[in-house]
Design a protein around this motif. Structure first.
Motif, PDB file in Angstrom:
ATOM      1  N   ASN A  24       0.819  -1.141  -0.006  1.00 31.98           N
ATOM      2  CA  ASN A  24       0.010   0.012  -0.057  1.00 31.98           C
ATOM      3  C   ASN A  24       0.971   1.360  -0.079  1.00 31.98           C
ATOM      4  OD1 ASN A  24      -3.065  -0.679   0.364  1.00 31.98           O
ATOM      5  ND2 ASN A  24      -2.017  -2.231   1.423  1.00 31.98           N
ATOM      6  N   ASN A  25       2.251   1.249   0.249  1.00 30.07           N
ATOM      7  CA  ASN A  25       2.892   2.281   0.016  1.00 30.07           C
ATOM      8  C   ASN A  25       3.131   2.713  -1.477  1.00 30.07           C
ATOM      9  OD1 ASN A  25       2.898   2.427   2.979  1.00 30.07           O
ATOM     10  ND2 ASN A  25       5.310   2.627   2.996  1.00 30.07           N
ATOM     11  N   ALA A  26       3.112   1.596  -2.320  1.00 30.26           N
ATOM     12  CA  ALA A  26       3.167   1.902  -3.718  1.00 30.26           C
ATOM     13  C   ALA A  26       1.895   2.571  -4.122  1.00 30.26           C
ATOM     14  CB  ALA A  26       3.479   0.480  -4.401  1.00 30.26           C
ATOM     15  N   THR A  27       0.849   2.023  -3.990  1.00 31.26           N
ATOM     16  CA  THR A  27      -0.496   2.445  -4.208  1.00 31.26           C
ATOM     17  C   THR A  27      -1.551   1.756  -3.419  1.00 31.26           C
ATOM     18  OG1 THR A  27      -1.672   3.432  -5.967  1.00 31.26           O
ATOM     19  CG2 THR A  27      -1.040   1.117  -6.358  1.00 31.26           C
ATOM     20  N   THR A  28      -2.854   2.346  -3.400  1.00 29.46           N
ATOM     21  CA  THR A  28      -3.894   1.520  -2.845  1.00 29.46           C
ATOM     22  C   THR A  28      -5.237   1.338  -3.647  1.00 29.46           C
ATOM     23  OG1 THR A  28      -4.573   3.890  -2.285  1.00 29.46           O
ATOM     24  CG2 THR A  28      -3.238   2.905  -0.628  1.00 29.46           C
ATOM     25  N   ARG A  29      -5.965   0.434  -3.005  1.00 30.39           N
ATOM     26  CA  ARG A  29      -7.127   0.245  -4.058  1.00 30.39           C
ATOM     27  C   ARG A  29      -8.149   1.531  -3.748  1.00 30.39           C
ATOM     28  NH1 ARG A  29     -11.198  -4.186  -1.103  1.00 30.39           N
ATOM     29  NH2 ARG A  29     -12.643  -2.936  -2.470  1.00 30.39           N
ATOM     30  N   LEU A  30      -8.992   1.702  -4.710  1.00 30.27           N
ATOM     31  CA  LEU A  30      -9.945   2.853  -4.687  1.00 30.27           C
ATOM     32  C   LEU A  30     -11.028   2.422  -3.798  1.00 30.27           C
ATOM     33  CD1 LEU A  30     -10.008   5.500  -6.338  1.00 30.27           C
ATOM     34  CD2 LEU A  30     -11.764   4.377  -7.845  1.00 30.27           C
ATOM     35  N   ASP A  31     -11.300   3.269  -2.921  1.00 33.33           N
ATOM     36  CA  ASP A  31     -12.462   3.038  -2.037  1.00 33.33           C
ATOM     37  C   ASP A  31     -13.789   3.100  -2.839  1.00 33.33           C
ATOM     38  OD1 ASP A  31     -14.746   3.665   0.022  1.00 33.33           O
ATOM     39  OD2 ASP A  31     -13.038   3.531   1.400  1.00 33.33           O
ATOM     40  N   PRO A  32     -14.581   2.291  -2.744  1.00 36.86           N
ATOM     41  CA  PRO A  32     -15.874   2.306  -3.611  1.00 36.86           C
ATOM     42  C   PRO A  32     -16.470   3.473  -3.274  1.00 36.86           C
ATOM     43  CG  PRO A  32     -15.594   0.109  -2.196  1.00 36.86           C
ATOM     44  CD  PRO A  32     -14.590   1.040  -1.703  1.00 36.86           C
ATOM     45  N   MET A  33     -16.483   4.170  -2.299  1.00 37.48           N
ATOM     46  CA  MET A  33     -17.221   5.372  -2.071  1.00 37.48           C
ATOM     47  C   MET A  33     -16.698   6.577  -2.867  1.00 37.48           C
ATOM     48  SD  MET A  33     -18.188   4.921   2.069  1.00 37.48           S
ATOM     49  CE  MET A  33     -19.297   6.667   2.158  1.00 37.48           C
ATOM     50  N   VAL A  34     -15.363   6.314  -2.939  1.00 42.64           N
ATOM     51  CA  VAL A  34     -14.647   7.395  -3.669  1.00 42.64           C
ATOM     52  C   VAL A  34     -15.056   7.213  -5.283  1.00 42.64           C
ATOM     53  CG1 VAL A  34     -12.177   7.913  -4.509  1.00 42.64           C
ATOM     54  CG2 VAL A  34     -12.753   7.457  -2.013  1.00 42.64           C
ATOM     55  N   LEU A  35     -15.127   6.081  -5.819  1.00 41.27           N
ATOM     56  CA  LEU A  35     -15.747   5.878  -7.131  1.00 41.27           C
ATOM     57  C   LEU A  35     -16.968   6.282  -7.239  1.00 41.27           C
ATOM     58  CD1 LEU A  35     -14.923   4.533  -9.828  1.00 41.27           C
ATOM     59  CD2 LEU A  35     -15.849   2.528  -8.925  1.00 41.27           C
ATOM     60  N   GLU A  36     -17.861   6.073  -6.431  1.00 39.84           N
ATOM     61  CA  GLU A  36     -19.054   6.755  -6.359  1.00 39.84           C
ATOM     62  C   GLU A  36     -19.129   7.897  -6.478  1.00 39.84           C
ATOM     63  OE1 GLU A  36     -21.789   4.502  -3.514  1.00 39.84           O
ATOM     64  OE2 GLU A  36     -23.005   6.389  -3.473  1.00 39.84           O
ATOM     65  N   ALA A  37     -18.424   8.895  -5.588  1.00 39.02           N
ATOM     66  CA  ALA A  37     -18.486  10.191  -5.686  1.00 39.02           C
ATOM     67  C   ALA A  37     -17.956  10.733  -7.052  1.00 39.02           C
ATOM     68  CB  ALA A  37     -17.447  10.579  -4.543  1.00 39.02           C
ATOM     69  N   MET A  38     -16.764   9.885  -7.719  1.00 37.73           N
ATOM     70  CA  MET A  38     -16.335  10.429  -8.849  1.00 37.73           C
ATOM     71  C   MET A  38     -17.175  10.204 -10.253  1.00 37.73           C
ATOM     72  SD  MET A  38     -12.552   8.761  -8.424  1.00 37.73           S
ATOM     73  CE  MET A  38     -11.935   9.258 -10.032  1.00 37.73           C
ATOM     74  N   MET A  39     -18.086   9.215  -9.904  1.00 39.20           N
ATOM     75  CA  MET A  39     -18.786   8.811 -11.263  1.00 39.20           C
ATOM     76  C   MET A  39     -19.558   9.851 -11.873  1.00 39.20           C
ATOM     77  SD  MET A  39     -17.963   5.822 -12.565  1.00 39.20           S
ATOM     78  CE  MET A  39     -19.321   5.066 -13.546  1.00 39.20           C
ATOM     79  N   PRO A  40     -20.214  10.626 -11.358  1.00 42.78           N
ATOM     80  CA  PRO A  40     -21.179  11.641 -12.056  1.00 42.78           C
ATOM     81  C   PRO A  40     -20.212  12.579 -12.541  1.00 42.78           C
ATOM     82  CG  PRO A  40     -21.709  11.581  -9.830  1.00 42.78           C
ATOM     83  CD  PRO A  40     -20.610  10.596  -9.911  1.00 42.78           C
ATOM     84  N   PHE A  41     -18.757  12.844 -12.337  1.00 45.15           N
ATOM     85  CA  PHE A  41     -18.027  13.678 -12.885  1.00 45.15           C
ATOM     86  C   PHE A  41     -17.182  13.093 -14.268  1.00 45.15           C
ATOM     87  CE2 PHE A  41     -19.119  15.219  -8.750  1.00 45.15           C
ATOM     88  CZ  PHE A  41     -19.494  16.635  -9.221  1.00 45.15           C
ATOM     89  N   LEU A  42     -17.480  11.964 -14.286  1.00 43.35           N
ATOM     90  CA  LEU A  42     -17.162  11.110 -15.600  1.00 43.35           C
ATOM     91  C   LEU A  42     -18.060  10.829 -16.573  1.00 43.35           C
ATOM     92  CD1 LEU A  42     -14.857   8.422 -13.554  1.00 43.35           C
ATOM     93  CD2 LEU A  42     -14.036  10.180 -15.238  1.00 43.35           C
ATOM     94  N   THR A  43     -19.256  11.363 -16.185  1.00 44.15           N
ATOM     95  CA  THR A  43     -20.358  11.002 -16.991  1.00 44.15           C
ATOM     96  C   THR A  43     -21.398  12.194 -17.280  1.00 44.15           C
ATOM     97  OG1 THR A  43     -21.796  10.278 -15.079  1.00 44.15           O
ATOM     98  CG2 THR A  43     -20.676   8.639 -16.627  1.00 44.15           C
ATOM     99  N   ASP A  44     -22.235  12.495 -16.407  1.00 44.57           N
ATOM    100  CA  ASP A  44     -22.921  13.747 -16.566  1.00 44.57           C
ATOM    101  C   ASP A  44     -22.431  15.128 -16.363  1.00 44.57           C
ATOM    102  OD1 ASP A  44     -24.816  11.813 -16.991  1.00 44.57           O
ATOM    103  OD2 ASP A  44     -25.808  11.927 -14.855  1.00 44.57           O
ATOM    104  N   TYR A  45     -21.692  15.454 -15.537  1.00 42.18           N
ATOM    105  CA  TYR A  45     -21.164  16.560 -15.144  1.00 42.18           C
ATOM    106  C   TYR A  45     -19.777  16.686 -15.801  1.00 42.18           C
ATOM    107  CZ  TYR A  45     -24.833  16.446 -11.420  1.00 42.18           C
ATOM    108  OH  TYR A  45     -25.793  16.610 -10.871  1.00 42.18           O
ATOM    109  N   TYR A  46     -19.820  16.769 -17.171  1.00 39.72           N
ATOM    110  CA  TYR A  46     -18.328  17.145 -17.818  1.00 39.72           C
ATOM    111  C   TYR A  46     -18.025  18.370 -18.152  1.00 39.72           C
ATOM    112  CZ  TYR A  46     -21.879  17.548 -21.562  1.00 39.72           C
ATOM    113  OH  TYR A  46     -23.114  17.940 -22.241  1.00 39.72           O
ATOM    114  N   GLY A  47     -18.781  19.401 -17.723  1.00 39.15           N
ATOM    115  CA  GLY A  47     -18.589  20.858 -17.881  1.00 39.15           C
ATOM    116  C   GLY A  47     -17.096  21.346 -17.301  1.00 39.15           C
ATOM    117  N   ASN A  48     -16.617  22.522 -18.013  1.00 39.77           N
ATOM    118  CA  ASN A  48     -15.568  22.968 -17.424  1.00 39.77           C
ATOM    119  C   ASN A  48     -15.888  23.863 -16.257  1.00 39.77           C
ATOM    120  OD1 ASN A  48     -13.070  24.720 -17.228  1.00 39.77           O
ATOM    121  ND2 ASN A  48     -12.644  24.391 -19.331  1.00 39.77           N
TER     122      ASN A  48
END
Ligand code: PLP
Length: 401
Positions: free
Chosen positions: A8-32
């Motif tokens: 885990n000092n190299a890298t860590t797994r993505l927390d599922p709640m983090v992914l959930e928070a990110m998803m709208p900004f990879l889909t619907d909310y694409y504005g600048n």
């Protein structure tokens, strides 16, 4: 048990709640976020919320002290270049011999341009030479840049005290806190650190996003110039999904911080204790120093770390080693060399780094698998066969090429 991830000092797994928070900004909310129309508004709001979340984990006084970057490497490069650009008369930098390449390589680059770089040494336990530090501080120093926690050993450095000392000589202080954030409490409002780098992917956030903390009223020169993003301090259209992920990861890291000492450290300590009991001739790197709760660097004398890693990998266990295969020869890392770890031990050093996802049965899995791996490799090792005595750091003069 298969698939035990202890790197885990190299890298860590993505927390599922983090992914959930990110998803709208990879889909619907694409504005600048810089756009004034309605597509930009939610992105702008998300950007500022993430800034608050990061500022809160770091104990910053103001959200505006957080500048988002593409990674910690960029943040560190920005901090170092900014500091040297501010005052032409200050041509020296103090750092340590055990920094991450993100710092060391920039310092080397500046050294080739005529700057003087002082690299503080460490003891066999990884402790910084503070007497050397005090002696090197002067009005010629532009910047002191020291990591909060070492990535290979987890050893913590007294960065708050060092920042205060740097200020007595008018030097700026930057801290690479990549391995400390989310593992130990950090309150930047109550210390004199001017700049600090961190990275999302070490705390269960996404890769490709980090930040530079810049204490309010610290003089600064941007590295990336262009658009006016990040108040003109870091140009480039913001990686909104990544930044939202970093904000969410920071909020979760804050929630889970007590768990690092209460649950993760006992697992690490158990792993260290059991391996040291079962396997002869082992050395724990930095084991007597204050360390991050998740890191164990342990050396098995007279065998190769890379060979241990391959057999561990075969057993479904991911860890990392303190030696890197460069041009066909296995060289101990710069950290092991700086600690003057005997060659015979540095070669067999393995880093296990845990996370809040690490479970007891995974630690059991390592304790069950590793002794026979070490024994097997030692039966093949001519050095072990010669029956060398158990070495402790300092017993041998280091013989690095
Ligand atoms: N500093 C330290 C101590 C690290 O461990 C790392 C990553 O391994 C970095 C800097 C670089 O971080 P990033 O991958 O975000 O550039």
């Amino acid at each position: 048990m298969k698939n035990i991830y202890l790197d885990n000092n190299a890298t860590t797994r993505l927390d599922p709640m983090v992914l959930e928070a990110m998803m709208p900004f990879l889909t619907d909310y694409y504005g600048n976020p810089s756009s004034i129309h309605d597509f930009g508004t939610p992105c702008r709001g998300a950007l500022e919320r993430a800034r608050q979340q990061v500022a809160s984990l770091l104990g910053a006084r103001h959200d505006s002290e957080i500048i988002f970057t593409s990674c910690a490497t960029e943040a560190t490069s920005t901090a170092i270049h900014s500091a040297v650009a501010l005052d032409a008369k200050r041509r020296e930098i103090i750092t340590t011999a055990v920094e991450h390449p993100a710092t060391l390589e920039v310092c080397e680059h500046l050294e080739r341009q005529g700057y003087t770089i002082h690299r503080l040494g460490v003891s066999a336990q990884g402790e910084l030479d503070m007497a050397q530090y005090r002696a090197l501080l002067s009005e010629r120093v532009a910047l002191v840049t020291v990591m909060w926690a070492n990535n290979e050993t987890g050893v913590l450095f007294p960065v708050r005290e060092m920042a205060a000392l740097a200020h007595e000589h008018g030097a700026l202080f930057h801290c690479d806190a990549v391995q400390a954030v989310g593992k130990i409490p950090i309150v930047l409002s109550s210390c004199e650190i001017d700049m600090l780098s961190c990275s999302a992917h070490k705390i269960h956030g996404p890769k490709g996003v980090g930040c530079l903390y810049l204490k309010r009223s610290t003089r600064f020169r941007p590295l990336l110039r262009g658009g006016h993003q990040e108040r003109g301090r870091r140009a480039g259209t913001e990686n909104i999904a990544g930044i939202v992920g970093m904000g969410s990861a920071c909020e979760l890291a804050d929630v889970h911080l007590p768990m690092m000492t209460a649950a993760v450290a006992p697992l690490r300590d158990r792993l260290q204790h059991e391996l040291s009991q079962i396997i002869p001739s082992v050395m724990v790197m930095g084991g007597e120093q204050p360390r991050t709760p998740n890191t164990l660097n342990i050396a098995f004398e007279f065998i190769e770390g890379e060979a241990i890693l391959l057999l561990l990998n075969h057993a479904g266990i991911a860890a990392s080693s303190g030696s890197a295969c460069t041009s066909g020869s296995l060289e101990p890392s710069h950290v092991m060399r700086a600690m003057s770890i005997p060659y015979t031990a540095a070669h067999g050093s393995i880093r296990f780094s845990l996370s809040r996802y690490t479970r007891e049965k995974e630690i059991d899995g390592v304790i069950a698998a590793l002794p026979s791996i070490v024994e097997r490799l030692r039966t093949l090792s001519p050095y072990w066969q010669q029956g060398k005595p158990q070495a402790t750091a300092g017993d041998f003069a280091p013989t690095y090429g």
